[in-house]
Design a protein around this motif. Structure first.
Motif, PDB file in Angstrom:
ATOM      1  N   UNK A 112       0.772  -1.240   0.000  1.00 25.51           N
ATOM      2  CA  UNK A 112       0.000   0.000   0.000  1.00 25.51           C
ATOM      3  C   UNK A 112       0.799   1.283   0.000  1.00 25.51           C
ATOM      4  N   UNK A 113       2.045   1.214  -0.387  1.00 29.94           N
ATOM      5  CA  UNK A 113       2.863   2.430  -0.470  1.00 29.94           C
ATOM      6  C   UNK A 113       4.048   2.158  -1.370  1.00 29.94           C
ATOM      7  N   UNK A 114       4.773   3.228  -1.709  1.00 31.46           N
ATOM      8  CA  UNK A 114       6.040   3.087  -2.406  1.00 31.46           C
ATOM      9  C   UNK A 114       7.146   2.764  -1.400  1.00 31.46           C
ATOM     10  N   UNK A 115       8.248   2.233  -1.906  1.00 29.69           N
ATOM     11  CA  UNK A 115       9.378   1.977  -1.031  1.00 29.69           C
ATOM     12  C   UNK A 115      10.146   3.248  -0.725  1.00 29.69           C
ATOM     13  N   UNK A 116      10.983   3.172   0.292  1.00 27.53           N
ATOM     14  CA  UNK A 116      11.848   4.293   0.655  1.00 27.53           C
ATOM     15  C   UNK A 116      13.289   3.950   0.306  1.00 27.53           C
TER      16      UNK A 116
END
Length: 250
Positions: free
Chosen positions: A213-217
């Protein structure tokens, strides 16, 4: 888990922003001397200065990794500055045109392969002999999820990243018994300046492609890179490690 690199010198390509910057900063914070390379030397200089301000050791350099003599010079610079070369992160890469294979421009194809595949080969070709002189080392090649899956309209990038995994495995078999480990990492879509120009709808679509549910960092890729370069990963070589929020599990 404490990971440190006392007395070791690292060369990180494409380290002027994004994943490469996070890797360079992380290695420096863990005690390595880091040669920060980027096609944009001003960006590399910014990262090196930030590392120095934080108490680390770094040196900025430029050059195009698609040029073999340039990469040979980068390795020589790392050895001369750091007294040897033990760590290499082949991170520099470009996306290239987004067009179907039957319409893909030849110059775009050659440029993507030159940077994303040949540049990695050059890095290993010139770094490995110096690592052997130093008594061993570790290499991490930054691949992509597209090293294991396809992506429409990105034939050059996908082909380069698939080939990069084969190159990683071949080198690992050749040099593991001689004290050099070689691994690859496959990030999914990471929240870097490269994605900053996307319209909100496109970025939202990328977020939705990841089950987490998100992009990676960038730091999440950097942390795994540090581990694979460290003695904590002494029994890991020839491997491909996804950092993809579940993308390839679908």
């Amino acid at each position: 888990m404490d990971i440190t690199f006392p007395g070791k010198t690292a060369l990180v390509t494409g380290a002027g922003s994004g994943i490469g910057e996070a890797i360079a900063r992380g290695l420096a914070a863990s005690g390595a001397r880091v040669l920060v390379q980027d096609l944009n030397r001003d960006a590399a200089q910014r990262v090196a200065e930030a590392i120095a301000q934080a108490g680390g050791q770094a040196r900025a350099t430029g050059g195009d990794v698609a040029d073999a003599p340039t990469v040979e010079g980068l390795v020589a610079e790392a050895v001369a500055w750091g007294g040897g070369l033990q760590l290499l992160v082949n991170n520099a890469g470009i996306g290239g045109p987004l067009l179907p294979t039957g319409e893909y421009p030849l110059d775009g194809w050659h440029r993507v392969l030159d940077v994303n595949l040949n540049g990695v080969f050059y890095g290993m070709r010139y770094a490995i002999p110096r690592m052997l002189e130093a008594g061993g080392g570790a290499i991490v090649n930054i691949a992509s999820i597209l090293g294991s899956v396809g992506f429409a309209n990105a034939s050059a990038y996908t082909a380069a990243k698939h080939a990069l995994l084969g190159l990683t495995r071949a080198a690992a078999l050749e040099y593991s018994a001689r004290g050099i480990r070689v691994n690859a990492i496959g990030p999914a879509f990471i929240d870097t300046p490269l994605l900053g120009a996307l319209p909100p709808s496109a970025k939202e679509a990328l977020v939705g492609a990841h089950p987490i549910g998100r992009l990676g960092r960038p730091e999440e890729v950097a942390d795994l890179t540090q581990y694979l370069l460290s003695d904590r990963a002494s029994f890991i070589t020839g491997s491909y490690h996804l950092v993809d929020g579940g993308y390839c599990a679908q």
